[in-house]
Design a protein around this motif. Sequence first.
Motif, PDB file in Angstrom:
ATOM      1  N   ALA B 106      60.387  24.144  44.284  1.00  0.00           N
ATOM      2  CA  ALA B 106      61.849  24.190  44.258  1.00  0.00           C
ATOM      3  C   ALA B 106      62.417  23.894  45.640  1.00  0.00           C
ATOM      4  N   TYR B 107      61.708  24.344  46.663  1.00  0.00           N
ATOM      5  CA  TYR B 107      62.140  24.059  48.038  1.00  0.00           C
ATOM      6  C   TYR B 107      62.160  22.549  48.265  1.00  0.00           C
ATOM      7  N   ALA B 108      61.100  21.879  47.808  1.00  0.00           N
ATOM      8  CA  ALA B 108      61.030  20.423  47.988  1.00  0.00           C
ATOM      9  C   ALA B 108      62.052  19.696  47.133  1.00  0.00           C
ATOM     10  N   LEU B 109      62.624  20.388  46.158  1.00  0.00           N
ATOM     11  CA  LEU B 109      63.577  19.730  45.260  1.00  0.00           C
ATOM     12  C   LEU B 109      65.032  20.087  45.580  1.00  0.00           C
ATOM     13  N   SER B 110      65.232  21.007  46.517  1.00  0.00           N
ATOM     14  CA  SER B 110      66.629  21.377  46.783  1.00  0.00           C
ATOM     15  C   SER B 110      66.993  21.198  48.255  1.00  0.00           C
ATOM     16  N   ILE B 111      66.413  22.007  49.120  1.00  0.00           N
ATOM     17  CA  ILE B 111      66.700  21.852  50.538  1.00  0.00           C
ATOM     18  C   ILE B 111      65.900  20.643  51.011  1.00  0.00           C
ATOM     19  N   LYS B 112      66.553  19.675  51.567  1.00  0.00           N
ATOM     20  CA  LYS B 112      65.918  18.395  51.909  1.00  0.00           C
ATOM     21  C   LYS B 112      65.115  17.851  50.734  1.00  0.00           C
ATOM     22  N   PRO B 113      65.765  17.448  49.648  1.00  0.00           N
ATOM     23  CA  PRO B 113      65.033  17.029  48.456  1.00  0.00           C
ATOM     24  C   PRO B 113      64.238  15.743  48.676  1.00  0.00           C
ATOM     25  N   MET B 121      62.567  16.818  38.296  1.00  0.00           N
ATOM     26  CA  MET B 121      63.172  17.906  37.534  1.00  0.00           C
ATOM     27  C   MET B 121      63.079  17.633  36.031  1.00  0.00           C
ATOM     28  N   PHE B 122      63.362  16.386  35.657  1.00  0.00           N
ATOM     29  CA  PHE B 122      63.319  16.059  34.234  1.00  0.00           C
ATOM     30  C   PHE B 122      61.903  16.065  33.700  1.00  0.00           C
ATOM     31  N   VAL B 168      60.909  26.491  38.009  1.00  0.00           N
ATOM     32  CA  VAL B 168      61.291  25.472  39.000  1.00  0.00           C
ATOM     33  C   VAL B 168      62.792  25.209  38.914  1.00  0.00           C
ATOM     34  N   TRP B 169      63.288  25.072  37.691  1.00  0.00           N
ATOM     35  CA  TRP B 169      64.729  24.839  37.513  1.00  0.00           C
ATOM     36  C   TRP B 169      65.548  25.997  38.066  1.00  0.00           C
ATOM     37  N   MET B 170      65.123  27.203  37.736  1.00  0.00           N
ATOM     38  CA  MET B 170      65.873  28.369  38.203  1.00  0.00           C
ATOM     39  C   MET B 170      65.840  28.473  39.716  1.00  0.00           C
ATOM     40  N   MET B 171      64.647  28.386  40.288  1.00  0.00           N
ATOM     41  CA  MET B 171      64.514  28.554  41.736  1.00  0.00           C
ATOM     42  C   MET B 171      65.258  27.463  42.483  1.00  0.00           C
ATOM     43  N   ARG B 172      65.250  26.242  41.909  1.00  0.00           N
ATOM     44  CA  ARG B 172      65.978  25.176  42.586  1.00  0.00           C
ATOM     45  C   ARG B 172      67.461  25.504  42.684  1.00  0.00           C
ATOM     46  N   SER B 173      68.002  26.023  41.582  1.00  0.00           N
ATOM     47  CA  SER B 173      69.443  26.303  41.624  1.00  0.00           C
ATOM     48  C   SER B 173      69.742  27.478  42.553  1.00  0.00           C
ATOM     49  N   LEU B 175      67.961  28.168  45.299  1.00  0.00           N
ATOM     50  CA  LEU B 175      67.801  27.639  46.654  1.00  0.00           C
ATOM     51  C   LEU B 175      68.962  26.730  47.043  1.00  0.00           C
ATOM     52  N   ALA B 176      69.530  26.058  46.021  1.00  0.00           N
ATOM     53  CA  ALA B 176      70.649  25.160  46.315  1.00  0.00           C
ATOM     54  C   ALA B 176      71.863  25.933  46.815  1.00  0.00           C
ATOM     55  N   GLU B 177      71.865  27.256  46.605  1.00  0.00           N
ATOM     56  CA  GLU B 177      72.995  28.051  47.079  1.00  0.00           C
ATOM     57  C   GLU B 177      72.928  28.331  48.578  1.00  0.00           C
ATOM     58  N   VAL B 178      71.777  28.087  49.159  1.00  0.00           N
ATOM     59  CA  VAL B 178      71.655  28.313  50.601  1.00  0.00           C
ATOM     60  C   VAL B 178      72.485  27.260  51.330  1.00  0.00           C
ATOM     61  N   PRO B 179      73.447  27.673  52.133  1.00  0.00           N
ATOM     62  CA  PRO B 179      74.294  26.690  52.804  1.00  0.00           C
ATOM     63  C   PRO B 179      73.513  25.867  53.819  1.00  0.00           C
ATOM     64  N   VAL B 180      73.570  24.551  53.647  1.00  0.00           N
ATOM     65  CA  VAL B 180      72.796  23.647  54.502  1.00  0.00           C
ATOM     66  C   VAL B 180      73.249  23.734  55.955  1.00  0.00           C
ATOM     67  N   GLU B 181      74.566  23.958  56.164  1.00  0.00           N
ATOM     68  CA  GLU B 181      75.092  23.998  57.530  1.00  0.00           C
ATOM     69  C   GLU B 181      74.388  25.082  58.346  1.00  0.00           C
ATOM     70  N   ILE B 182      74.198  26.237  57.715  1.00  0.00           N
ATOM     71  CA  ILE B 182      73.568  27.344  58.432  1.00  0.00           C
ATOM     72  C   ILE B 182      72.132  26.984  58.803  1.00  0.00           C
ATOM     73  N   LEU B 183      71.440  26.309  57.844  1.00  0.00           N
ATOM     74  CA  LEU B 183      70.064  25.900  58.132  1.00  0.00           C
ATOM     75  C   LEU B 183      70.025  24.968  59.327  1.00  0.00           C
ATOM     76  N   GLU B 184      70.969  24.005  59.330  1.00  0.00           N
ATOM     77  CA  GLU B 184      70.997  23.045  60.426  1.00  0.00           C
ATOM     78  C   GLU B 184      71.329  23.732  61.742  1.00  0.00           C
ATOM     79  N   ALA B 185      72.323  24.611  61.687  1.00  0.00           N
ATOM     80  CA  ALA B 185      72.702  25.333  62.905  1.00  0.00           C
ATOM     81  C   ALA B 185      71.522  26.118  63.445  1.00  0.00           C
ATOM     82  N   ALA B 186      70.764  26.754  62.548  1.00  0.00           N
ATOM     83  CA  ALA B 186      69.624  27.553  62.983  1.00  0.00           C
ATOM     84  C   ALA B 186      68.562  26.690  63.648  1.00  0.00           C
TER      85      ALA B 186
END
Lengths: 320, 288
Positions: B106-113, B121-122, B168-173, B175-186
Motif C-alpha cells: 500500500a505504501y508503494a501504491l499511495s505515497i510516491k506511487p 490496484m485493479f 491493500v485497498w484499505m491500507m492504500r486509502s 495511507l493516502a490520508e497522510v499529507p504529502v507536504e508534511i512528508l516533504e517538509a520532514a
Amino acid sequence: MTITHSLTRRARAPQTARRTTPPRQSRGAWARRAPLLPALIFMIVVTQLPFVGTVVISFMRWNALDPDNKAFAGLQNYKEAVTDPQLRSSLLTTVTLTVSVVLVSLVMGLGLALLLDRQFRGRGIVRTMLITPFLVVPVASALLWKHALYNATYGLINGSLTWLWSLFGSDSPPQPDWLSSLPLMSVEASLIWQWTPFMMLILLAGLQSRPMDAVEAARVDGATTWQVFRYLTFPHLRRYLELAALLGSIYVVQNFDAVFTLTGGGLGTANLPYTVYETFYQAHDYGQASAEGVVVVLCSLLVGSFALRTVSSLLREETR
Amino acid sequence: MAATLDTPQRPRGFAARGRRGALGLLAWLCGTVFFLPVVWMVLTSLHRESDAATNPPSLGAPLTLQGYREFFGASTGVSPWPPLINSFSASLMSTLLVLVLSIPAAYALSIKPVRKWTDVMFFFLSTKMLPVVAGLLPIYLIAQNSGMLDNVALLVVLYTSMNLPIAVWMMRSFLAEVPVEILEAASIDGAGLPTVLARIVAPVVAPGIAATSLICFIFSWNELLFARVLTGVVAGTAPVFLTGFVTSQGLFLAKVCAAAVCISLPVLIAGFAAQDKLVQGLSLGAVK
C-alpha cells in the motif's frame, strides 16, 4: 493471470486523469516497486496459478474414484458442463439469488440509513442493533434461521403464527414448512437479513459525508424534502450505492454457507459455488468440476468487468 | 413525503415534531425486527431443551446454562476448544501475514506511487472476483500430494490470499490520508525514512491498521468453504465444527444456539467495539 489481466486492461480504459510519475532511473523505480512485489507475487502464486491448474484439469478425464482412467479428454467436460441442466439451473439460481439479495438489501439499507440519519432518542442503540446481523458468523446465522426460525414444528415464525392465531381464539394457524415450500426465498430472506446492515452502514456513512451547506442553501431557497433528496442527496449517494452493490455482489455471488447449511443445495437452491463443490467434493469428478469452475469464472468475468468499471470511476474521482 | 421543511436542527411546530417522533419510533421498530433473531438465539441458548423447541414459543421458561455446559463438552465428550483454537490461530496468523504484505504494498501504491499503480490496484481487486471454487481443486491436489491437507498453515496461506486484496485497498486509502507536504517538509529537515515512518506515518495510519486487521480477522474467522474442504480432524475450524455439531449430535436446539452464540461472540464483541472503523474498512476506505 491472463484473464484477470485483460480485465484490468478493460477497466482501465476509461481512466484518464491519474497521478503520473515521470520516468526515472531504473534503480529508483525498482526501489519503489520492491515493497509491492511480495504481495503481488503472493497473490499470483496463490490465486492465479491454481486457476491455471483448473484450466488444465478441465480438459482431462479424471475421476478420483476411478484413478486409472485418467486421460486427455478434449472438450468433453465442457460439452457436459454446458449441456448439463443442473449447471444451467444453478447459473439461474446464482443470478436470481444475487440480484434479489443485493437489490432488496440495498433498498432496505437505504431506507434504514435515511431513518438513522436523523436525530432521535437512542439512535446509537438502534444502530448497534441493526449492525448485529452482519456480525453473526454466517454459518451460525444460517443454522439459526434453519432450526430456530424456519423449522415447521417449533420455529419462531410458525410459533408466532400459533400465538397470534390463539389471540383470536383459533387453534388452526397456518404452519407452512418454509424451507420446502419456499426454499429459494427462505435462503434469500436470511441473506437479506445479513446484508441489509452492511448496505446501511455504507449508505449511512455516505449520507453523513454529504456537504450540509448545499442542503441548507437549497432549503433556504425553498426546496422540498423530496427535491433535496432527488437533486442533492441521491446524486451524492450514487457512488456509495454503487460501491455497496459491488461489494455485496462479490460476496453474495460466492455464497456457500447459506446454501450449504439451509437447504444443502436441494430444491433448486444450488448456486454455482455449491454445484462446483458438489461435483468436486461429493462426486469426485475432478475434470467435470474444473470445467464447471472455468465456466463460472467466464460468467464472473462478465460481471467483474462491469464492476471494475464502477470502481475505476470511484478511483478516478479520488485522484482528480 | 410531505412537502414541508424540517431539519433535525429546526423542528417546525407541532406536526413536524410529531412526524420526527414517528420516524424515530419506526427506526426503533426496524432495529428491533432485525435484532429479534439474535435475541431469540441467545434466549433459546439459555433454555432447557424441552423449553427450546416448543410451539408456541415459551418465553417465560426458566433460564439455564445447560446448553453452554454441553457445548463445552460436559456431557458429549466433544471439546470445542481445538476448533476454536484452530480458528483463532489461523485467523491471527493470516491477519499478521496480511499486514506484513499489504502495508509495504500500500505504501508503494499511495505515497510516491509506482507507475501504473491503478492497474496494480485493479489486479488485486479482480482476484476477489474470481470465484474461490475455481482454484480449489488444484489447491486440494497440491495439498494432498505435499501432505499439507488438514493443516492450519494451509488455511493461513489461503486466508491471506482471500484478505490481501481488500487489505491493500484499505491500507492504500488510509495511507493516502497522510499529507504529502508534511512528508516533504520532514525529509527536507533531514529526517530519514525510519523517522518519517515512525513519527508521521504511523500515528495517522494506526487506526487504519487496526480496522484492516479487524476485518481480516473477521473474514478468516467466518470462512467455511476452504476449511470444510481442506481440513479434517486436526485442523477443523469453528465454523466446520458448528456444521458438524448438528449432524453428529442430532438436533438439540438449545445446544446448537449456545454453540452459535459462543462462536459468534468474538466477532460480535470486536465488531461492536469498532463500529465506525468497520464501516471505513468495509467500504475499502472509500467512505471517510
